[in-house]
Scaffold this motif. Sequence first.
Motif, PDB file in Angstrom:
ATOM      1  N   VAL A  76      14.346   9.412   2.165  1.00 38.88           N
ATOM      2  CA  VAL A  76      13.031   9.204   2.755  1.00 38.88           C
ATOM      3  C   VAL A  76      12.454   7.905   2.213  1.00 38.88           C
ATOM      4  O   VAL A  76      12.955   7.351   1.235  1.00 38.88           O
ATOM      5  N   ASN A  77      11.418   7.443   2.852  1.00 40.40           N
ATOM      6  CA  ASN A  77      10.799   6.184   2.491  1.00 40.40           C
ATOM      7  C   ASN A  77       9.328   6.416   2.180  1.00 40.40           C
ATOM      8  O   ASN A  77       8.635   7.050   2.960  1.00 40.40           O
ATOM      9  N   ARG A  78       8.878   5.925   1.054  1.00 38.61           N
ATOM     10  CA  ARG A  78       7.446   5.862   0.760  1.00 38.61           C
ATOM     11  C   ARG A  78       7.041   4.435   1.101  1.00 38.61           C
ATOM     12  O   ARG A  78       7.431   3.495   0.421  1.00 38.61           O
ATOM     13  N   PRO A  79       6.281   4.233   2.165  1.00 33.89           N
ATOM     14  CA  PRO A  79       6.075   2.889   2.711  1.00 33.89           C
ATOM     15  C   PRO A  79       4.956   2.065   2.078  1.00 33.89           C
ATOM     16  O   PRO A  79       4.398   1.178   2.726  1.00 33.89           O
ATOM     17  N   GLY A  80       4.662   2.303   0.823  1.00 37.50           N
ATOM     18  CA  GLY A  80       3.597   1.546   0.167  1.00 37.50           C
ATOM     19  C   GLY A  80       3.765   0.044   0.276  1.00 37.50           C
ATOM     20  O   GLY A  80       2.839  -0.672   0.663  1.00 37.50           O
ATOM     21  N   LEU A  81       4.946  -0.466  -0.058  1.00 40.59           N
ATOM     22  CA  LEU A  81       5.173  -1.913   0.026  1.00 40.59           C
ATOM     23  C   LEU A  81       5.129  -2.412   1.463  1.00 40.59           C
ATOM     24  O   LEU A  81       4.586  -3.481   1.739  1.00 40.59           O
ATOM     25  N   ALA A  82       5.675  -1.644   2.373  1.00 38.65           N
ATOM     26  CA  ALA A  82       5.638  -2.050   3.785  1.00 38.65           C
ATOM     27  C   ALA A  82       4.196  -2.168   4.264  1.00 38.65           C
ATOM     28  O   ALA A  82       3.848  -3.103   5.005  1.00 38.65           O
ATOM     29  N   LEU A  83       3.347  -1.266   3.842  1.00 37.63           N
ATOM     30  CA  LEU A  83       1.952  -1.312   4.270  1.00 37.63           C
ATOM     31  C   LEU A  83       1.206  -2.521   3.711  1.00 37.63           C
ATOM     32  O   LEU A  83       0.165  -2.906   4.239  1.00 37.63           O
ATOM     33  N   THR A  84       1.758  -3.138   2.675  1.00 36.73           N
ATOM     34  CA  THR A  84       1.159  -4.379   2.155  1.00 36.73           C
ATOM     35  C   THR A  84       1.740  -5.606   2.829  1.00 36.73           C
ATOM     36  O   THR A  84       1.303  -6.717   2.579  1.00 36.73           O
ATOM     37  N   PHE A  86       5.342  -6.201   3.025  1.00 36.55           N
ATOM     38  CA  PHE A  86       6.690  -6.516   2.544  1.00 36.55           C
ATOM     39  C   PHE A  86       7.711  -5.654   3.282  1.00 36.55           C
ATOM     40  O   PHE A  86       7.770  -4.437   3.073  1.00 36.55           O
ATOM     41  N   TYR A  87       8.530  -6.295   4.143  1.00 37.26           N
ATOM     42  CA  TYR A  87       9.496  -5.568   4.967  1.00 37.26           C
ATOM     43  C   TYR A  87      10.942  -5.989   4.739  1.00 37.26           C
ATOM     44  O   TYR A  87      11.827  -5.545   5.455  1.00 37.26           O
ATOM     45  N   GLU A  88      11.201  -6.824   3.749  1.00 36.69           N
ATOM     46  CA  GLU A  88      12.555  -7.346   3.551  1.00 36.69           C
ATOM     47  C   GLU A  88      13.601  -6.260   3.355  1.00 36.69           C
ATOM     48  O   GLU A  88      14.738  -6.428   3.764  1.00 36.69           O
ATOM     49  N   ILE A  89      13.251  -5.165   2.719  1.00 36.33           N
ATOM     50  CA  ILE A  89      14.233  -4.103   2.486  1.00 36.33           C
ATOM     51  C   ILE A  89      13.778  -2.778   3.112  1.00 36.33           C
ATOM     52  O   ILE A  89      14.195  -1.706   2.698  1.00 36.33           O
ATOM     53  N   PHE A  90      12.959  -2.848   4.131  1.00 36.10           N
ATOM     54  CA  PHE A  90      12.464  -1.652   4.808  1.00 36.10           C
ATOM     55  C   PHE A  90      13.608  -0.980   5.558  1.00 36.10           C
ATOM     56  O   PHE A  90      14.324  -1.618   6.324  1.00 36.10           O
ATOM     57  N   GLU A  91      13.804   0.302   5.315  1.00 35.72           N
ATOM     58  CA  GLU A  91      14.877   1.079   5.947  1.00 35.72           C
ATOM     59  C   GLU A  91      14.291   1.915   7.072  1.00 35.72           C
ATOM     60  O   GLU A  91      13.774   3.009   6.841  1.00 35.72           O
ATOM     61  N   LYS A  92      14.396   1.434   8.294  1.00 32.15           N
ATOM     62  CA  LYS A  92      13.767   2.147   9.408  1.00 32.15           C
ATOM     63  C   LYS A  92      14.495   3.445   9.781  1.00 32.15           C
ATOM     64  O   LYS A  92      13.923   4.286  10.461  1.00 32.15           O
ATOM     65  N   ALA A  93      15.700   3.645   9.294  1.00 32.51           N
ATOM     66  CA  ALA A  93      16.426   4.881   9.573  1.00 32.51           C
ATOM     67  C   ALA A  93      15.905   6.051   8.737  1.00 32.51           C
ATOM     68  O   ALA A  93      16.223   7.199   9.011  1.00 32.51           O
ATOM     69  N   ARG A  94      15.099   5.758   7.736  1.00 31.80           N
ATOM     70  CA  ARG A  94      14.563   6.801   6.866  1.00 31.80           C
ATOM     71  C   ARG A  94      13.230   7.325   7.411  1.00 31.80           C
ATOM     72  O   ARG A  94      12.428   6.562   7.929  1.00 31.80           O
ATOM     73  N   ILE A  95      12.996   8.612   7.242  1.00 29.26           N
ATOM     74  CA  ILE A  95      11.688   9.165   7.569  1.00 29.26           C
ATOM     75  C   ILE A  95      10.697   8.616   6.555  1.00 29.26           C
ATOM     76  O   ILE A  95      10.945   8.622   5.358  1.00 29.26           O
ATOM     77  N   SER A  96       9.566   8.127   7.043  1.00 30.46           N
ATOM     78  CA  SER A  96       8.517   7.603   6.168  1.00 30.46           C
ATOM     79  C   SER A  96       7.538   8.705   5.826  1.00 30.46           C
ATOM     80  O   SER A  96       7.042   9.404   6.709  1.00 30.46           O
ATOM     81  N   ILE A  97       7.252   8.833   4.550  1.00 26.22           N
ATOM     82  CA  ILE A  97       6.322   9.844   4.057  1.00 26.22           C
ATOM     83  C   ILE A  97       5.035   9.141   3.634  1.00 26.22           C
ATOM     84  O   ILE A  97       5.052   8.298   2.742  1.00 26.22           O
ATOM     85  N   ILE A  98       3.939   9.497   4.273  1.00 28.24           N
ATOM     86  CA  ILE A  98       2.639   8.952   3.881  1.00 28.24           C
ATOM     87  C   ILE A  98       1.880  10.054   3.154  1.00 28.24           C
ATOM     88  O   ILE A  98       1.509  11.062   3.738  1.00 28.24           O
ATOM     89  N   GLY A  99       1.726   9.828   1.857  1.00 24.95           N
ATOM     90  CA  GLY A  99       1.022  10.781   1.005  1.00 24.95           C
ATOM     91  C   GLY A  99      -0.328  10.229   0.585  1.00 24.95           C
ATOM     92  O   GLY A  99      -0.846   9.276   1.177  1.00 24.95           O
ATOM     93  N   ASN A 100      -0.871  10.812  -0.449  1.00 19.27           N
ATOM     94  CA  ASN A 100      -2.208  10.426  -0.913  1.00 19.27           C
ATOM     95  C   ASN A 100      -2.314   8.951  -1.295  1.00 19.27           C
ATOM     96  O   ASN A 100      -3.321   8.307  -0.994  1.00 19.27           O
ATOM     97  N   ALA A 101      -1.306   8.409  -1.966  1.00 18.01           N
ATOM     98  CA  ALA A 101      -1.379   7.009  -2.415  1.00 18.01           C
ATOM     99  C   ALA A 101      -1.478   6.055  -1.223  1.00 18.01           C
ATOM    100  O   ALA A 101      -2.348   5.179  -1.186  1.00 18.01           O
ATOM    101  N   GLU A 102      -0.581   6.224  -0.240  1.00 15.80           N
ATOM    102  CA  GLU A 102      -0.592   5.352   0.932  1.00 15.80           C
ATOM    103  C   GLU A 102      -1.880   5.557   1.741  1.00 15.80           C
ATOM    104  O   GLU A 102      -2.477   4.593   2.224  1.00 15.80           O
ATOM    105  N   HIS A 103      -2.294   6.802   1.849  1.00 17.77           N
ATOM    106  CA  HIS A 103      -3.500   7.115   2.619  1.00 17.77           C
ATOM    107  C   HIS A 103      -4.736   6.489   1.981  1.00 17.77           C
ATOM    108  O   HIS A 103      -5.564   5.886   2.667  1.00 17.77           O
TER     109      HIS A 103
END
Length: 163
Positions: A76-84, A86-103
């Motif tokens: 799974v992916n915690r997309p904190g960096l992507a939300l800022t 940074f997409y250089e190593i973003f794995e789109k095949a992974r399910i992204s989990i948005i929890g309290n930190a990202e929210h």
Amino acid sequence: MFYEFDLFFDDIFKKVFAKTKFYVILKTNKCQRCYGGNIMSTEYSIPLFKLEQEFNLERITVPENYEKIQVESREVNRPGLALTGFYEIFEKARISIIGNAEHRYLRRLDDEERKKRITDYINAQPIAVVFTSDLPVFDELIEAAAETGVPVLRSKELTSSLM
């Protein structure tokens, strides 16, 4: 050292992992080998809707082809960096989990910046986005996901329990 899991080990395996979501995924996908706790199966593919059922997820928005979407990554992916941005190593095949930190991060942004970050994130095409802890889903994310065909689901479970 590799350990072969077959029916002989199934009972032991159930006792160790039965209370975790980890067991459900392993059992559903008939994992053949495990090395030091890391899955080493050569193939992984499960329909997203089956994960939705197993994890009791709520559908927020799903595309027309939802029943055909196959998840092919156990990670799974915690997309904190992507939300800022940074997409250089973003794995789109992974399910992204948005929890309290990202929210909380997204809530702190002004409306214009939040919309930009969410739009960029959804345009990166994660296989699916799952909000945890019954968090409210941002309207901007629902709109962007509906436009691009990215499924958005929600769990009542805490992030740590779901992962």
